[in-house]
Design an enzyme around this catalytic site. Sequence first.
Site, PDB file in Angstrom:
ATOM      1  N   LYS A 195     -17.559 -76.545  34.614  1.00  0.00           N
ATOM      2  CA  LYS A 195     -18.568 -77.597  34.819  1.00  0.00           C
ATOM      3  C   LYS A 195     -18.056 -78.630  35.825  1.00  0.00           C
ATOM      4  O   LYS A 195     -18.792 -79.060  36.709  1.00  0.00           O
ATOM      5  CB  LYS A 195     -18.900 -78.289  33.497  1.00  0.00           C
ATOM      6  CG  LYS A 195     -19.635 -77.397  32.516  1.00  0.00           C
ATOM      7  CD  LYS A 195     -20.007 -78.176  31.269  1.00  0.00           C
ATOM      8  CE  LYS A 195     -20.488 -77.247  30.175  1.00  0.00           C
ATOM      9  NZ  LYS A 195     -20.618 -77.908  28.875  1.00  0.00           N
ATOM     10  N   GLU A 215     -15.119 -68.066  21.791  1.00  0.00           N
ATOM     11  CA  GLU A 215     -15.001 -69.506  21.962  1.00  0.00           C
ATOM     12  C   GLU A 215     -14.144 -70.138  20.851  1.00  0.00           C
ATOM     13  O   GLU A 215     -13.564 -71.203  21.037  1.00  0.00           O
ATOM     14  CB  GLU A 215     -16.409 -70.133  21.963  1.00  0.00           C
ATOM     15  CG  GLU A 215     -16.612 -71.171  23.038  1.00  0.00           C
ATOM     16  CD  GLU A 215     -18.063 -71.568  23.216  1.00  0.00           C
ATOM     17  OE1 GLU A 215     -18.575 -71.373  24.320  1.00  0.00           O
ATOM     18  OE2 GLU A 215     -18.685 -72.085  22.270  1.00  0.00           O
ATOM     19  N   HIS A 253     -21.697 -42.903  26.993  1.00  0.00           N
ATOM     20  CA  HIS A 253     -21.845 -42.195  28.270  1.00  0.00           C
ATOM     21  C   HIS A 253     -21.378 -43.058  29.438  1.00  0.00           C
ATOM     22  O   HIS A 253     -21.625 -42.738  30.590  1.00  0.00           O
ATOM     23  CB  HIS A 253     -23.298 -41.752  28.448  1.00  0.00           C
ATOM     24  CG  HIS A 253     -23.717 -40.765  27.394  1.00  0.00           C
ATOM     25  ND1 HIS A 253     -23.788 -39.410  27.610  1.00  0.00           N
ATOM     26  CD2 HIS A 253     -24.040 -40.949  26.090  1.00  0.00           C
ATOM     27  CE1 HIS A 253     -24.151 -38.803  26.492  1.00  0.00           C
ATOM     28  NE2 HIS A 253     -24.313 -39.720  25.545  1.00  0.00           N
TER      29      HIS A 253
END
Length: 432
Positions: free
Chosen positions: A420, A284, A305
């Site tokens: 948003k 961010e 793995h």
Amino acid sequence: MQKVCGIELSTDLAESFLEGGAVQALAPEIARVADELEARQGPGHEFLGWLDLPTATTDETFERYDAAAARARDDSEAVVVVGIGGSYLGARAVLDALGPGPGAPWILYAGTGLCATQLRGVLSTLEDRDFRVCVISKSGTTLEPALSFRILRGLLEERYGADGAARRITAITDAEQGALRAQADAAGWESHVIPGDVGGRFSVLTPVGLWPLAVAGVDVRALVGGAATMRAACRDTALHENPAHLYAAVRAALYRAGFMTEVQATFHTGLATLGEWWKQLFGESEGKDGKGIFPTSTLYTTDLHSLGQYLQDGRRDLLESFLVVREDGPPVTVPADVGDGGDGLDYLVGRRLDDINWQAFAGTRQAHVDGGVPCLTFALDRLDAAAVGGLIYLFEKAVAVSGRLLGVNPFDQPGVEAYKREMFRRLGKPGS
Ligand code: PA5
């Protein structure tokens, strides 16, 4: 470099991928940026309150957390911490790293998304347990925590009545702005202030992190003390003696040389959530204007793995920063076999699991370096509150310097508004 808070940063296996002197050449630029930060100047200067948090927390503030912890211990088996992003990741990262103190209530999380299954799980855990709620939101308007809080508040009122519920709610939010502040003041809930000059992802050493951690029985004084020790070390002007500046410089030099993705790798399950916090802090802060190293994290040996193949042999623009712990608590030792040694493990009898894990780290790092991945290492002598506090401050300072070197404002996040807008339009929010 000297250890700070028991943390040793080594960069030789990353610097070897760069032209000689490439890191040191950044020293004047770093010094300029660091001076600018200390002088509270430059882009985002209004969000530099985190710089002094380690030395600004007063005894009186710690005592308020002690009192909150005593109340929670007294009347609750569980405390639900409601928040998202910077309003929850730091507390969870520290608690997962250090574990709860004896007798502490169980800490649950809500509002970290919109997944009904997660919230149903929390509600079912609360069915037969006394609980409290701590709602954390700087803006006081974020959808995810606000929705979960509405549901949990309803449950509190149903179970304890309006007055009883009010005594079981703590709000951590802005001093003046937002719906949550207005609700807290009107209802008389216990409340704490998130300083206006500290952004969400830099807020773990404010009540955002310290309240839940104190309630969970973490030694918050030692945590903040570690951060203060690191703050002092991160003011050193010699690049190779300043862990935050050195980390920022090596990352910047690697980025300029074409290394675009940083994998924070740990071999310690308790540190996996710190990787989540670190991803938010770096992603961010740096990911803007088409720039920035993409931060991701792995938990080894588990992920060796799954992602190990890519790390060893995939696109060669990766760098890796290891977060490892030398001494991992009381020893678990490989016993003699109850059978005839048919599993082929007798060569390990008597070895500690943390020693075997350390050899797995050393082997992995060597293999990745040989495969073309520059590797930095943060080695912790032990995983304690001071070391975690030190790491938090180190990473915060490093990303501030690194973002400024990149030419972005490390303290804003305009990009998070885009989803948003689209979501609220679809939900029919008035005015959207
Ligand atoms: O770092 C940030 O600013 C964000 O991650 C916020 O912490 C997150 O979006 C939650 O915001 P708020 O605390 O306003 O609810």
